[in-house]
Design an enzyme around this catalytic site. Structure first.
Site, PDB file in Angstrom:
ATOM      1  N   ASP A  24      -1.123  -0.395   7.484  1.00 39.09           N
ATOM      2  CA  ASP A  24      -1.062   0.926   6.850  1.00 39.09           C
ATOM      3  C   ASP A  24       0.233   1.110   6.054  1.00 39.09           C
ATOM      4  O   ASP A  24       1.277   0.568   6.421  1.00 39.09           O
ATOM      5  CB  ASP A  24      -1.164   1.997   7.954  1.00 39.09           C
ATOM      6  CG  ASP A  24      -1.548   3.354   7.391  1.00 39.09           C
ATOM      7  OD1 ASP A  24      -1.899   3.435   6.205  1.00 39.09           O
ATOM      8  OD2 ASP A  24      -1.500   4.334   8.153  1.00 39.09           O
ATOM      9  N   ARG A  37      -0.643   2.642  -6.730  1.00 41.81           N
ATOM     10  CA  ARG A  37      -1.090   2.238  -5.382  1.00 41.81           C
ATOM     11  C   ARG A  37      -1.521   0.771  -5.342  1.00 41.81           C
ATOM     12  O   ARG A  37      -1.308   0.080  -4.360  1.00 41.81           O
ATOM     13  CB  ARG A  37      -2.257   3.135  -4.922  1.00 41.81           C
ATOM     14  CG  ARG A  37      -1.851   4.578  -4.688  1.00 41.81           C
ATOM     15  CD  ARG A  37      -3.060   5.400  -4.243  1.00 41.81           C
ATOM     16  NE  ARG A  37      -3.638   4.868  -3.024  1.00 41.81           N
ATOM     17  CZ  ARG A  37      -3.177   5.138  -1.795  1.00 41.81           C
ATOM     18  NH1 ARG A  37      -2.146   5.934  -1.635  1.00 41.81           N
ATOM     19  NH2 ARG A  37      -3.762   4.618  -0.737  1.00 41.81           N
ATOM     20  N   HIS A  41      -1.002  -2.444  -2.671  1.00 41.13           N
ATOM     21  CA  HIS A  41      -1.998  -3.332  -2.049  1.00 41.13           C
ATOM     22  C   HIS A  41      -1.677  -4.799  -2.359  1.00 41.13           C
ATOM     23  O   HIS A  41      -1.842  -5.672  -1.500  1.00 41.13           O
ATOM     24  CB  HIS A  41      -3.410  -2.977  -2.519  1.00 41.13           C
ATOM     25  CG  HIS A  41      -3.859  -1.618  -2.057  1.00 41.13           C
ATOM     26  ND1 HIS A  41      -3.663  -1.178  -0.762  1.00 41.13           N
ATOM     27  CD2 HIS A  41      -4.478  -0.599  -2.719  1.00 41.13           C
ATOM     28  CE1 HIS A  41      -4.156   0.050  -0.647  1.00 41.13           C
ATOM     29  NE2 HIS A  41      -4.646   0.426  -1.807  1.00 41.13           N
ATOM     30  N   ARG A  75     -12.530   6.532  -0.975  1.00 44.73           N
ATOM     31  CA  ARG A  75     -11.350   6.614  -1.854  1.00 44.73           C
ATOM     32  C   ARG A  75     -11.797   6.628  -3.321  1.00 44.73           C
ATOM     33  O   ARG A  75     -12.937   6.254  -3.617  1.00 44.73           O
ATOM     34  CB  ARG A  75     -10.435   5.411  -1.604  1.00 44.73           C
ATOM     35  CG  ARG A  75      -9.802   5.471  -0.224  1.00 44.73           C
ATOM     36  CD  ARG A  75      -8.666   4.500  -0.080  1.00 44.73           C
ATOM     37  NE  ARG A  75      -8.049   4.688   1.232  1.00 44.73           N
ATOM     38  CZ  ARG A  75      -6.871   4.224   1.581  1.00 44.73           C
ATOM     39  NH1 ARG A  75      -6.175   3.516   0.728  1.00 44.73           N
ATOM     40  NH2 ARG A  75      -6.382   4.455   2.779  1.00 44.73           N
ATOM     41  N   LEU A 135      -5.431 -21.057  13.921  1.00 43.93           N
ATOM     42  CA  LEU A 135      -5.383 -19.588  13.998  1.00 43.93           C
ATOM     43  C   LEU A 135      -6.744 -19.046  13.587  1.00 43.93           C
ATOM     44  O   LEU A 135      -7.269 -19.436  12.533  1.00 43.93           O
ATOM     45  CB  LEU A 135      -4.311 -19.046  13.034  1.00 43.93           C
ATOM     46  CG  LEU A 135      -4.233 -17.521  12.907  1.00 43.93           C
ATOM     47  CD1 LEU A 135      -3.603 -16.897  14.162  1.00 43.93           C
ATOM     48  CD2 LEU A 135      -3.437 -17.104  11.679  1.00 43.93           C
ATOM     49  N   ARG A 188       0.075  -0.787  14.514  1.00 35.26           N
ATOM     50  CA  ARG A 188      -0.207  -0.005  13.302  1.00 35.26           C
ATOM     51  C   ARG A 188       1.118   0.217  12.593  1.00 35.26           C
ATOM     52  O   ARG A 188       2.078   0.714  13.191  1.00 35.26           O
ATOM     53  CB  ARG A 188      -0.853   1.336  13.632  1.00 35.26           C
ATOM     54  CG  ARG A 188      -1.164   2.114  12.356  1.00 35.26           C
ATOM     55  CD  ARG A 188      -2.023   3.330  12.566  1.00 35.26           C
ATOM     56  NE  ARG A 188      -2.479   3.831  11.264  1.00 35.26           N
ATOM     57  CZ  ARG A 188      -3.617   4.449  11.061  1.00 35.26           C
ATOM     58  NH1 ARG A 188      -4.459   4.650  12.045  1.00 35.26           N
ATOM     59  NH2 ARG A 188      -3.941   4.879   9.863  1.00 35.26           N
ATOM     60  N   ARG A 194      -2.621   6.705  14.985  1.00 39.92           N
ATOM     61  CA  ARG A 194      -4.077   6.848  15.108  1.00 39.92           C
ATOM     62  C   ARG A 194      -4.739   5.492  15.243  1.00 39.92           C
ATOM     63  O   ARG A 194      -4.239   4.492  14.738  1.00 39.92           O
ATOM     64  CB  ARG A 194      -4.661   7.519  13.852  1.00 39.92           C
ATOM     65  CG  ARG A 194      -4.399   8.975  13.703  1.00 39.92           C
ATOM     66  CD  ARG A 194      -5.150   9.503  12.472  1.00 39.92           C
ATOM     67  NE  ARG A 194      -4.700   8.846  11.252  1.00 39.92           N
ATOM     68  CZ  ARG A 194      -3.593   9.141  10.597  1.00 39.92           C
ATOM     69  NH1 ARG A 194      -2.790  10.084  11.055  1.00 39.92           N
ATOM     70  NH2 ARG A 194      -3.261   8.503   9.498  1.00 39.92           N
TER      71      ARG A 194
HETATM   72  C1  FPP Z   1      -3.642   0.938   4.026  1.00 39.36           C
HETATM   73  O1  FPP Z   1      -2.658   1.454   3.179  1.00 39.36           O
HETATM   74  C2  FPP Z   1      -4.166  -0.287   3.509  1.00 39.36           C
HETATM   75  C3  FPP Z   1      -5.448  -0.483   3.087  1.00 39.36           C
HETATM   76  C4  FPP Z   1      -6.508   0.530   3.091  1.00 39.36           C
HETATM   77  C5  FPP Z   1      -5.864  -1.750   2.565  1.00 39.36           C
HETATM   78  C6  FPP Z   1      -5.229  -2.922   3.226  1.00 39.36           C
HETATM   79  C7  FPP Z   1      -5.526  -4.059   2.375  1.00 39.36           C
HETATM   80  C8  FPP Z   1      -4.679  -5.061   2.082  1.00 39.36           C
HETATM   81  C9  FPP Z   1      -3.321  -5.253   2.627  1.00 39.36           C
HETATM   82  C10 FPP Z   1      -5.135  -6.062   1.146  1.00 39.36           C
HETATM   83  C11 FPP Z   1      -6.482  -6.616   1.462  1.00 39.36           C
HETATM   84  C12 FPP Z   1      -6.428  -7.821   2.283  1.00 39.36           C
HETATM   85  C13 FPP Z   1      -7.449  -8.697   2.296  1.00 39.36           C
HETATM   86  C14 FPP Z   1      -7.450  -9.902   3.127  1.00 39.36           C
HETATM   87  C15 FPP Z   1      -8.604  -8.442   1.463  1.00 39.36           C
HETATM   88  P1  FPP Z   1      -2.942   2.841   2.516  1.00 39.36           P
HETATM   89  O2  FPP Z   1      -3.520   2.626   1.181  1.00 39.36           O
HETATM   90  O3  FPP Z   1      -3.773   3.689   3.425  1.00 39.36           O
HETATM   91  O4  FPP Z   1      -1.473   3.396   2.421  1.00 39.36           O
HETATM   92  P2  FPP Z   1      -1.040   4.912   2.499  1.00 39.36           P
HETATM   93  O5  FPP Z   1      -1.459   5.438   3.850  1.00 39.36           O
HETATM   94  O6  FPP Z   1       0.451   4.840   2.362  1.00 39.36           O
HETATM   95  O7  FPP Z   1      -1.698   5.619   1.362  1.00 39.36           O
END
Ligand code: FPP
Length: 243
Positions: A24, A37, A41, A75, A135, A188, A194
């Protein structure tokens, strides 16, 4: 210039077999830097590479990551498209390296719900890496814990499982994590407290750790500190302390 890795001593530590991570804070990481954003990612994926390497180094056997939840479809469309693009790119560009490293990929979730070309790439990756043992990397993508429980129940009904035969072990064998031990430690990042529909059956007795760092900043040293904290926990599984 190559950055020297700080030596981290695992002597006397209890390394969890199975670590699960809610990655997160990508969006907030980007916002703090005035970036879109999607840049968060992308940084999240780069960090995932570091954390996979650290899991191998520390001897963690199973890593489960929450990459895209069933709720994430809600989203903005551009962000969903961006995440799918990242997932495609990871499968195209990282698969060879993951395979060479001995990573066995598993998918948790509903594959049918994603684009057919992406399904194809996932199936190929699962097949290619299926015999690797260093792994196990479970990628929860289009995953939700409640949906997983409903899916397992539907499958059991379809198989004609009788209520008299129903046990927790049998139920577990119908989940996407079938055959794998439950997570010992759920992390987390970004300080949120959460569970967000992640492994809600499997994590019943997992230790939970809320790390303050946003996901792109949760690297090798932070994972090490999480192992140190985990080692200090006393896991009682509902029993009394052994004192
Ligand atoms: C949460 O941050 C993250 C996600 C919803 C996506 C996590 C995805 C990746 C790290 C990349 C994908 C990996 C693979 C293997 C496909 P958020 O966007 O909710 O952050 P915020 O709460 O700060 O807005």
């Amino acid at each position: 210039m190559s950055r020297q890795k700080k030596p981290l001593d695992l002597t006397g530590l209890r390394v969890p077999v199975h670590v699960a991570i809610i990655m997160d804070g990508n969006g907030r990481w980007a916002k703090k830097r005035g970036l879109p954003r999607q840049a968060g990612h992308r940084a999240g994926v780069e960090n995932l590479r570091r954390v996979i390497d650290a899991c191998v180094e520390f001897g963690i056997k199973i890593l489960t990551i929450y990459a895209f939840s069933t709720e994430n479809w809600g989203r903005p469309e551009s962000e969903v498209r961006g995440l799918m693009r990242i997932f495609r790119r990871v499968l195209d560009q990282e698969l060879e390296e993951l395979n060479a490293q001995g990573v066995c990929l598993h998918h948790l979730g509903d594959l049918e719900g994603i684009d057919p070309d992406l399904q194809e790439k996932v199936r190929y990756a699962l097949e290619l890496t299926k015999d690797n043992v260093r792994l196990i990397l479970n990628v929860a993508f289009n995953y939700g814990g409640r949906a997983e429980i409903l899916h397992a129940t539907e499958q059991m009904l379809a198989d004609g499982v009788s209520p008299a035969d129903l046990t927790e072990d049998l139920f577990s064998s119908y989940l996407f994590t079938r055959g794998l031990p439950d997570p010992d430690l759920v992390i987390r990042t970004s300080g949120e407290l959460r569970v967000s529909n992640f492994l809600i059956w499997q994590a019943a007795y997992a230790e939970f750790l809320a790390a303050p760092e946003y996901w792109p900043d949760f690297g090798r040293e932070e994972l090490y500190e999480a192992i140190v904290a985990y080692s200090q926990r006393e896991r009682r599984f509902g029993l009394l302390s052994e004192s």
